[in-house]
Write a protein that holds these residues in place. Sequence first.
Motif, PDB file in Angstrom:
ATOM      1  N   ASP A 172       1.529   1.848  10.777  1.00  0.00           N
ATOM      2  CA  ASP A 172       0.155   1.496  10.684  1.00  0.00           C
ATOM      3  C   ASP A 172       0.068  -0.054  10.446  1.00  0.00           C
ATOM      4  O   ASP A 172      -0.399  -0.414   9.675  1.00  0.00           O
ATOM      5  CB  ASP A 172       0.237   2.541   9.723  1.00  0.00           C
ATOM      6  CG  ASP A 172      -1.658   2.254   8.832  1.00  0.00           C
ATOM      7  OD1 ASP A 172      -2.840   2.213  10.013  1.00  0.00           O
ATOM      8  OD2 ASP A 172      -1.875   2.464   8.463  1.00  0.00           O
ATOM      9  N   ASN A 212       8.274   3.316  -1.578  1.00  0.00           N
ATOM     10  CA  ASN A 212       8.455   2.625  -0.737  1.00  0.00           C
ATOM     11  C   ASN A 212       9.622   2.849  -0.225  1.00  0.00           C
ATOM     12  O   ASN A 212      10.005   1.630  -0.137  1.00  0.00           O
ATOM     13  CB  ASN A 212       7.287   1.293  -1.231  1.00  0.00           C
ATOM     14  CG  ASN A 212       7.376   0.734   0.235  1.00  0.00           C
ATOM     15  OD1 ASN A 212       7.656   1.896   1.510  1.00  0.00           O
ATOM     16  ND2 ASN A 212       7.632  -0.709   0.858  1.00  0.00           N
ATOM     17  N   ARG A 231       0.693  -1.195  -0.117  1.00  0.00           N
ATOM     18  CA  ARG A 231      -0.237  -0.672   0.353  1.00  0.00           C
ATOM     19  C   ARG A 231       1.112   1.466   0.137  1.00  0.00           C
ATOM     20  O   ARG A 231       2.280   1.042   0.567  1.00  0.00           O
ATOM     21  CB  ARG A 231      -0.683   0.087   0.910  1.00  0.00           C
ATOM     22  CG  ARG A 231      -1.762  -1.365   1.161  1.00  0.00           C
ATOM     23  CD  ARG A 231      -2.543  -1.080   2.370  1.00  0.00           C
ATOM     24  NE  ARG A 231      -3.552  -1.679   2.555  1.00  0.00           N
ATOM     25  CZ  ARG A 231      -4.373  -2.211   3.633  1.00  0.00           C
ATOM     26  NH1 ARG A 231      -4.221  -1.470   4.843  1.00  0.00           N
ATOM     27  NH2 ARG A 231      -5.370  -2.782   3.756  1.00  0.00           N
ATOM     28  N   GLN A 232       0.482   2.154  -0.486  1.00  0.00           N
ATOM     29  CA  GLN A 232       0.842   3.803  -0.411  1.00  0.00           C
ATOM     30  C   GLN A 232       1.148   4.161   1.282  1.00  0.00           C
ATOM     31  O   GLN A 232      -0.572   4.108   1.893  1.00  0.00           O
ATOM     32  CB  GLN A 232       0.184   4.427  -1.204  1.00  0.00           C
ATOM     33  CG  GLN A 232       1.052   5.921  -0.757  1.00  0.00           C
ATOM     34  CD  GLN A 232       0.736   6.833  -2.316  1.00  0.00           C
ATOM     35  OE1 GLN A 232      -0.377   6.606  -3.336  1.00  0.00           O
ATOM     36  NE2 GLN A 232       1.165   8.153  -2.591  1.00  0.00           N
ATOM     37  N   ILE A 233       2.112   4.576   1.320  1.00  0.00           N
ATOM     38  CA  ILE A 233       2.365   5.498   2.840  1.00  0.00           C
ATOM     39  C   ILE A 233       2.002   6.729   2.812  1.00  0.00           C
ATOM     40  O   ILE A 233       2.281   7.596   1.984  1.00  0.00           O
ATOM     41  CB  ILE A 233       3.697   4.922   3.062  1.00  0.00           C
ATOM     42  CG1 ILE A 233       4.077   3.407   3.557  1.00  0.00           C
ATOM     43  CG2 ILE A 233       4.118   5.782   4.151  1.00  0.00           C
ATOM     44  CD1 ILE A 233       3.602   2.522   4.264  1.00  0.00           C
ATOM     45  N   ASN A 234       1.107   6.956   4.034  1.00  0.00           N
ATOM     46  CA  ASN A 234       1.289   8.931   4.319  1.00  0.00           C
ATOM     47  C   ASN A 234       2.175   8.773   4.430  1.00  0.00           C
ATOM     48  O   ASN A 234       2.838   8.635   6.098  1.00  0.00           O
ATOM     49  CB  ASN A 234      -0.344   8.615   4.971  1.00  0.00           C
ATOM     50  CG  ASN A 234      -0.830  10.103   5.214  1.00  0.00           C
ATOM     51  OD1 ASN A 234       0.095  11.679   5.472  1.00  0.00           O
ATOM     52  ND2 ASN A 234      -1.982  10.270   5.477  1.00  0.00           N
ATOM     53  N   PHE A 235       3.047   9.718   3.538  1.00  0.00           N
ATOM     54  CA  PHE A 235       4.722   9.809   4.044  1.00  0.00           C
ATOM     55  C   PHE A 235       4.901  11.221   5.483  1.00  0.00           C
ATOM     56  O   PHE A 235       5.077  11.258   6.260  1.00  0.00           O
ATOM     57  CB  PHE A 235       5.985  10.739   2.710  1.00  0.00           C
ATOM     58  CG  PHE A 235       7.210  11.307   3.128  1.00  0.00           C
ATOM     59  CD1 PHE A 235       7.704  10.620   3.568  1.00  0.00           C
ATOM     60  CD2 PHE A 235       6.523  13.139   2.978  1.00  0.00           C
ATOM     61  CE1 PHE A 235       8.616  10.849   3.783  1.00  0.00           C
ATOM     62  CE2 PHE A 235       7.929  12.976   3.206  1.00  0.00           C
ATOM     63  CZ  PHE A 235       8.754  12.046   3.476  1.00  0.00           C
ATOM     64  N   THR A 236       3.442  12.222   4.981  1.00  0.00           N
ATOM     65  CA  THR A 236       3.408  13.491   6.285  1.00  0.00           C
ATOM     66  C   THR A 236       2.986  12.935   7.487  1.00  0.00           C
ATOM     67  O   THR A 236       4.088  12.904   8.965  1.00  0.00           O
ATOM     68  CB  THR A 236       2.482  14.499   5.901  1.00  0.00           C
ATOM     69  OG1 THR A 236       3.003  14.720   4.588  1.00  0.00           O
ATOM     70  CG2 THR A 236       2.336  15.313   6.944  1.00  0.00           C
ATOM     71  N   ALA A 237       2.062  11.682   7.890  1.00  0.00           N
ATOM     72  CA  ALA A 237       1.645  11.076   8.768  1.00  0.00           C
ATOM     73  C   ALA A 237       2.832  10.616   9.227  1.00  0.00           C
ATOM     74  O   ALA A 237       2.795  10.137  10.470  1.00  0.00           O
ATOM     75  CB  ALA A 237       0.455   9.736   8.242  1.00  0.00           C
TER      76      ALA A 237
END
Length: 254
Positions: free
Chosen positions: A107, A83, A54-60
Motif C-alpha cells: 500500500d 506495526n 497508519r494501521q496496516i490491514n494485516f490480512t490484506a
Amino acid sequence: MASSSSPSLEVEDLYKRLNLEEESGGITVKAEEDGKKEGQDFNWSLVGRFLTDRQINFTAMQNTLASIWRHVKGVCIKMIGPNLYLFQFFHELDVSRVINDGPWTFDQHLLIFKSLELGMNPHQVPLFQVDFWIQVYDLPIGYMSERVARDVGNFLGKFVEADSNNFTGIWRDYKRIRVSMDIRLPIKRRMKLKKIGEEWSWINFKYEKIPTFCFFCGVIGHFDKFCEKLFDYLDKSGKNSMVYGSEHHQGELQ
C-alpha cells in the motif's frame, strides 16, 4: 535473655532477603541441541515493520506479500507488536530471494526488515536500514572501479555490492550499486568527485523501486504536504521551493 523480636518476623525478613537475592541473580544457559535447531530456524526469519503511522490491514498485507514473493516452501507471518511483524520462512532460498530482490512495499508503505539471529530479541531490533539499488550517472571515463563504487556507496550510505555488469567491456549509460541506507536521512541527489590533478565532476543518482518520498526534505515515507519542514522551504514570493523538484522525481524509478 530472650530476644524482643518475634521469631515469625525474623523468618519473614529472611525470606524477603532471599527473594531479593534470587531476583538480582542470574544463570548461564548452555546451548543444547534444541537451541541450535532454534537458531537454525531463526536464520530463515525476518523481523520487520512498515514505514507508516497508519494501521496496516494485516490480512490484506499477508495476501499481497504472498502474491508478490511467490515463496515455494511457504511463509508464516505473525504480528508480534504494533506495526511489528515476524516473517518465518521454511527454506533458505525463499528468504534469500526476499532479501535480495527488495525493497518491498505494501500500500505504498516501505517494508523495513532485518534477519534474525540467535540471541536477538525481535522487539529490540533497530529497523532503520533498507537496501536500495542505485543507478550512478555521468561518471567520467575510467572512474568506475571497484574502489570508486565502494566509495560512492559509502557516501550514499553503506556499500553492499556492485553490479557485476559494471565491470564488463560493454558501454552503459549508468552503473549500479547496492547501498544500505538509513531511511531517517534524506536521500542524496548527486555528489562530486575527482582524481588528483583533475577537475571536479558531478555524478547523479537515481533510485530503483523507491517508494514515496518528500520533495522538500528528501526523507522517504511522507509526502511534501505532510512535511514538518514545509515552511522552511517557502521562498519570499510565497512559492514552494522544492529542493528535489518535480524534474528530479520524474527521474526516479518507481
